[in-house]
Design an enzyme around this catalytic site. Structure first.
Site, PDB file in Angstrom:
ATOM      1  N   GLY A 155      40.039  14.346  30.861  1.00  7.72           N
ATOM      2  CA  GLY A 155      41.086  13.345  31.018  1.00  7.72           C
ATOM      3  C   GLY A 155      41.939  13.235  29.770  1.00  7.72           C
ATOM      4  CG  ASP A 196      50.099   9.000  40.401  1.00 10.04           C
ATOM      5  OD1 ASP A 196      48.856   8.893  40.332  1.00 10.04           O
ATOM      6  OD2 ASP A 196      50.694   9.347  41.437  1.00 10.04           O
ATOM      7  CG  ASN A 216      48.587  19.279  44.776  1.00 14.47           C
ATOM      8  OD1 ASN A 216      49.584  19.230  45.481  1.00 14.47           O
ATOM      9  ND2 ASN A 216      47.670  18.334  44.770  1.00 14.47           N
ATOM     10  CE  LYS A 227      58.879  14.901  36.248  1.00 16.42           C
ATOM     11  NZ  LYS A 227      59.404  16.209  36.721  1.00 16.42           N
ATOM     12  CB  THR A 237      47.363  11.339  41.937  1.00 21.11           C
ATOM     13  OG1 THR A 237      47.083   9.951  41.971  1.00 21.11           O
ATOM     14  CG2 THR A 237      46.787  12.003  43.177  1.00 21.11           C
ATOM     15  N   GLY A 243      47.218  18.532  48.431  1.00 16.23           N
ATOM     16  CA  GLY A 243      46.091  19.434  48.633  1.00 16.23           C
ATOM     17  C   GLY A 243      45.841  20.194  47.344  1.00 16.23           C
ATOM     18  CE  LYS A 244      40.905  19.585  43.227  1.00 13.24           C
ATOM     19  NZ  LYS A 244      41.657  18.555  42.491  1.00 13.24           N
ATOM     20  N   GLY A 245      44.567  23.116  46.511  1.00 17.37           N
ATOM     21  CA  GLY A 245      45.027  24.495  46.435  1.00 17.37           C
ATOM     22  C   GLY A 245      46.531  24.598  46.361  1.00 17.37           C
ATOM     23  CG  ASP A 301      45.055  19.638  41.984  1.00 18.57           C
ATOM     24  OD1 ASP A 301      43.894  20.077  41.874  1.00 18.57           O
ATOM     25  OD2 ASP A 301      45.390  18.812  42.858  1.00 18.57           O
TER      26      ASP A 301
END
Length: 321
Positions: free
Chosen positions: A231, A256, A43, A296, A258, A39-41, A262
């Protein structure tokens, strides 16, 4: 003791599938599976807390097993977690596909996050903070209320407009001190804010602009500080009196991506606290945090520790004195 950083936003349980390539329509592939907190928050709160700065998180969960996972995880991270229970809703979940190049595709079911209400945001918690962070992955009324509360108490505000939504209220920007979109979110903001002049503006359009032109576009929004994350190309920073670019750290192996955004926001928030609001130092620090996070797998579990950050700062030859 008060938390220096207060993050309001989403908790989402990540369901991550790792496979060589993304499937095409109708295709079934065999991959590997992991689950963990996201979850963005949440994280961003984890990224900030792991730097050693006291952090609180305001969010919502359902009445299910994932809600307990969230509570236990935040407790273990030393986060002052204020999770509002939504008995009739499921805790948010995300299906994440990650290929061998570290690229990702994500689908999020917000669940209880959609029902976070302004009443769930403790004013006293916000009032004692140095910085209030929010995103768009929860109820927008609650997010805007938190930003307004922070402004009322002269607390610095940071908005990460992600995921970008068509129902994003432009009025929210009136309460924002620092806006941190990525390239896709920036292009969406430009099209929405200036439809007649920039209705066809795309992510690729950014590359055709000079730094000065990009700076002028940012200034048209009226937000004091604009930070566009690019990026692997670092980020572009536009303030009321100058603009500059900060490169990504080098010499790392991308596993990764992802959660990198965040990690940047959490690191930026921490940097603003640690370096007394110095935006350039904070952005450089955030770039280290984000760079380490992509080495990671996962989102929250990939956020680097204070010791890892300090070691990488030395490796990169950076100084924050």
């Amino acid at each position: 003791m008060a938390s220096s950083i207060v993050v309001t936003g989403s908790y989402v349980q990540d369901l991550t599938f790792m496979l060589p390539e993304f499937p095409t329509a109708g295709q079934t592939l065999i991959g590997e599976f992991k689950t963990g907190p996201g979850g963005k928050g949440s994280n961003q709160a984890v990224a900030a807390a792991r730097t050693g700065v006291r952090t609180a998180f305001i969010g919502a969960t359902g009445n299910d097993a994932f809600a307990q996972v969230a509570k236990d995880f935040h407790k273990g991270e030393g986060i002052d977690s204020r999770l509002a229970p939504q008995a009739d809703q499921a805790t948010g979940t995300a299906a994440i596909l990650v290929n061998d190049r570290g690229e990702n595709e994500i689908v999020v079911a917000l669940g209880a996050n959609n029902f976070l209400s302004p009443e769930d945001v403790p004013e006293s918690l916000v009032a004692e903070a140095q910085i209030l962070v929010s995103q768009l992955e929860c109820n927008l009324e609650a997010a805007e209320h938190a930003l307004k509360l922070a402004r009322k108490h002269e607390v610095r505000t940071l908005l990460n407009p992600a995921p970008m939504r068509d129902d994003f209220p432009p009025s929210m920007l009136n309460s924002v001190d620092i806006l941190v979109p990525n390239e896709t979110e920036f292009a969406h903001l430009i099209r929405a804010r200036f439809p007649e002049k920039h209705g066809s503006f795309e992510e690729a359009s950014i590359q055709s602009l000079t730094s000065e032109q990009l700076h002028h576009l940012c200034r048209d929004f009226g937000v004091p500080t604009f930070i566009i994350t690019l990026g692997g190309n670092g980020c572009f920073v536009s303030t009321e009196d100058r603009y500059f670019e900060i490169p990504s750290i080098t010499g790392i192996e991308v596993v990764d991506t992802t959660g990198a955004g965040d990690a940047f926001v959490g690191g930026l928030s921490s940097g603003l606290v640690q370096f007394d609001g110095d935006i350039e130092k904070a952005v450089r620090y955030a770039s280290v945090v984000a760079g380490l996070s992509v080495t990671k797998f996962g989102t929250a579990p990939a956020m680097p520790s204070q010791a890892e950050i300090e070691k990488e700062i030395q490796t990169q030859g950076l100084s924050f004195k």
